[in-house]
Structure formats: C-alpha cells, structure tokens
Enzyme design. Sequence first.
Site, PDB file in Angstrom:
ATOM      1  N   SER A  74       0.918  -1.012  -0.024  1.00 24.53           N
ATOM      2  CA  SER A  74       0.049  -0.084  -0.031  1.00 24.53           C
ATOM      3  C   SER A  74       1.032   1.372  -0.169  1.00 24.53           C
ATOM      4  O   SER A  74       1.869   1.272   0.628  1.00 24.53           O
ATOM      5  CB  SER A  74      -0.980   0.127   1.377  1.00 24.53           C
ATOM      6  N   VAL A  75       0.593   2.490  -0.520  1.00 27.46           N
ATOM      7  CA  VAL A  75       1.239   3.375  -0.842  1.00 27.46           C
ATOM      8  C   VAL A  75       1.467   4.186   0.534  1.00 27.46           C
ATOM      9  O   VAL A  75       2.132   5.223   1.085  1.00 27.46           O
ATOM     10  CB  VAL A  75       0.483   4.589  -1.623  1.00 27.46           C
ATOM     11  N   ASN A  98      -0.496   8.417  -7.689  1.00 26.62           N
ATOM     12  CA  ASN A  98      -1.772   8.105  -8.505  1.00 26.62           C
ATOM     13  C   ASN A  98      -2.635   7.350  -7.920  1.00 26.62           C
ATOM     14  O   ASN A  98      -3.903   7.338  -8.129  1.00 26.62           O
ATOM     15  CB  ASN A  98      -1.161   7.641  -9.808  1.00 26.62           C
ATOM     16  N   TYR A 163     -12.769  12.775   0.349  1.00 23.24           N
ATOM     17  CA  TYR A 163     -12.086  12.611  -0.807  1.00 23.24           C
ATOM     18  C   TYR A 163     -11.521  14.005  -1.224  1.00 23.24           C
ATOM     19  O   TYR A 163     -10.629  14.485  -1.608  1.00 23.24           O
ATOM     20  CB  TYR A 163     -12.836  12.197  -2.114  1.00 23.24           C
ATOM     21  N   LYS A 167      -7.910  15.427  -1.436  1.00 22.01           N
ATOM     22  CA  LYS A 167      -7.282  15.791  -2.837  1.00 22.01           C
ATOM     23  C   LYS A 167      -6.852  17.243  -2.803  1.00 22.01           C
ATOM     24  O   LYS A 167      -5.831  17.654  -3.556  1.00 22.01           O
ATOM     25  CB  LYS A 167      -8.366  15.642  -3.877  1.00 22.01           C
ATOM     26  N   ALA A 195     -11.059  10.727 -16.260  1.00 17.71           N
ATOM     27  CA  ALA A 195     -11.041   9.615 -17.075  1.00 17.71           C
ATOM     28  C   ALA A 195     -12.035   8.493 -17.151  1.00 17.71           C
ATOM     29  O   ALA A 195     -12.238   8.205 -15.761  1.00 17.71           O
ATOM     30  CB  ALA A 195      -9.575   9.195 -17.278  1.00 17.71           C
TER      31      ALA A 195
END
Length: 303
Positions: A74-75, A98, A163, A167, A195
């Site tokens: 995990s990051v 990302n 979120y 962010k 995207a």
Amino acid sequence: MSQLRFDGKVVVITGAGNGLGKEYALFFGKRGAKVVVNDLGGSMKGTGASSSAADKVVDEIKAAGGVAVANYDSVEFGEKVIDTAIKAFGKIDILINNAGILRDVSFEKMKDEDWDLIYRVHLKGTYSCTKAAWPYMREQKYGRIINTSSASGVYGVFGQTNYCAAKMGIHGLTLALAREGLKRNILVNSICPVAASRLTETVMSKELLANLKPEFVVPLVAVLSHDDSKETGAIYELGAGYISKLRWQRNQGYFFDTPFTPEDVRDKWEQVAGFGDNVCYPQTSSEIFEIFFNKEDFIKQQK
Ligand code: NAD
C-alpha cells in the site's frame, strides 16, 4: 519531430495496476524508462489485496520490450514502494502518485473509517511515497513528481467530503514541495484528471466515458515528467483531450480604516466579496503584505 524519451530514467507509478496508472506505466515502459508498477490490488473501496493487477501490467510492459518490476505494498508504506525502485534499478527519478480509492457518502452518514481510509490512501500515501523518494531526488539533484489531485477537491462535490479534503490537501503538498524542491531541480505538479475507470464507470454515462480515455491524460503527465520541463507548483484540469491550467484569483478587496466594525464590512460587502475588473493573481503568501504595507495609497485609490 523529436520524441519525448525517458531512457535511463526510473519511474515509480503508484496504483498502476488499473486505469490511469496503468496507462502511465505502459507509456513510460515504451519510452525507455525502467518502471516500478505499484498496486495493492484491492477493490475500488479500498478492501482486499492482490498481486495480479501489478503483475499483469509488468507482463505487458515486458512483452512490449520494456523493463518493469512490480510492488504490491500500500502507498501508506512509501518506503517499501521506493525501496523496490532502489533495489531493482538503484535510483528514483520520477514519482507519479496516482493510487486512489473512493468512499463516497454524505457527511452526515460518514464513518470515521471512511474518512481515515481516504486520508490514508490519498494524502498520507502521497506524502509517504514522496517522503521516501525525496532524499534520493535531493541527492541526485533531479526529480519529477506528479501528484493526483481532483476537480472534486478544487470545487467540492456532494458526498465526497473525505475525498475532497484529501485531494485539496495533496495540492497544498504540491505547492509547498515545489518551493522546497526548486533549488535541487525537483519539480512537483498536480493534475486533476477526468477519465473512464472503475472509479467513474458507475457515475458517468457510456457516451461520456467513451470520450474520456485514460490515455488522453498521459501526454501532459509525460511533458511534466520530462527533463525539459520547467513547470512546478502548477495544477491542471484535463480529460477527453482538453488540457487547462488553474490559478488563484484575488478581487481588489477593501481596506478599512481601523478600527472598523461588522457593520462597516456589511456595508462594503460588494467590495469585500464581489469580483470586479480589478483582480490579481497572487502566487505567494507574502504578496498580501505588499498591500498591508501600502495601506495609505490603497485607501486613497479604492472606490
Ligand atoms: P482506478 O481504480 O482504475 O485505479 C486506481 C488504482 O490504485 C487501482 O489499481 C488500485 O488497486 C490502486 N490502489 C488503491 N489503493 C491503493 C493503495 N493503498 N496502494 C497502492 N495502490 C492502491 O482509478 P483511476 O480512475 O485510474 O484513478 C487514479 C487516480 O486518479 C486516483 O488518485 C483518483 O482519485 C484520481 N482521479 C481520477 C479521476 C477519474 O476521472 N478517473 C478523477 C479525478 C481524480
């Protein structure tokens, strides 16, 4: 026309098993970079783990003649992620933060777990991978970091308080890191991509998604990650082939003769909160002090 190449560069891409990260990884693999494909391989809500997402992308890069290794951490544990690059390739030049998940729920119904997990994957994960890469980049006087922010954070979206906060926090990190990295040629930028991916497939129509190919985000990421780039501390909104840059705007404001009252503010509300023609685009936190120190002149000129 010369091609943007990344020969000899080592790039770490987090969350590269799917969606945008996968497109970045395939691109860098084709353009000569050595790629670390990080992916925890869990669900879009952040549950579970598997090595298969990262492995598939590594296989694809290798099959196309590229060089890549997988990392499944995990990051949140950035040291392990960056260690994979150091052990396999001896350095880290480009870091693309990302990896991401969603836990959408109205603020009223949000559980601490929803808040914490989004924070840990997005903001803490970006911090953790960057913190581990930073000493190597400083030492070699070279680094390119792309942080993934979101229009959700910039504008605010119902049901995404966790979120949005993470962010926008990521872009705050970008802004400060850009200043700290400048002297050592470490350039740091944020992107707000749109995207088609598993994060968006349930919230957008099929027609819209068809125009939002993740590969349309790759060219900007490539330009910002390249040796030739001078850009740092910027934030871009992009998708479907459209690319644009964002910046802060400040209205003229109003300088009150001190002392002043709440009623004075109420009576000058248009000047305090409205945007007329006389706007500026501040780039540093110290620019406001120029106004503070020029109070008399400002007051003379203001309407
Ligand atoms: P995606 O779900 O296709 O890919 C995200 C990847 O991150 C997945 O493969 C997942 O396994 C991995 N991941 C999740 N948690 C991880 C962790 N803790 N450690 C390592 N890997 C982990 O989603 P995507 O749309 O490609 O999103 C990529 C990034 O772009 C995310 O940060 C997302 O928030 C951001 N973003 C996407 C959009 C969009 O329109 N798709 C919009 C704004 C921002």
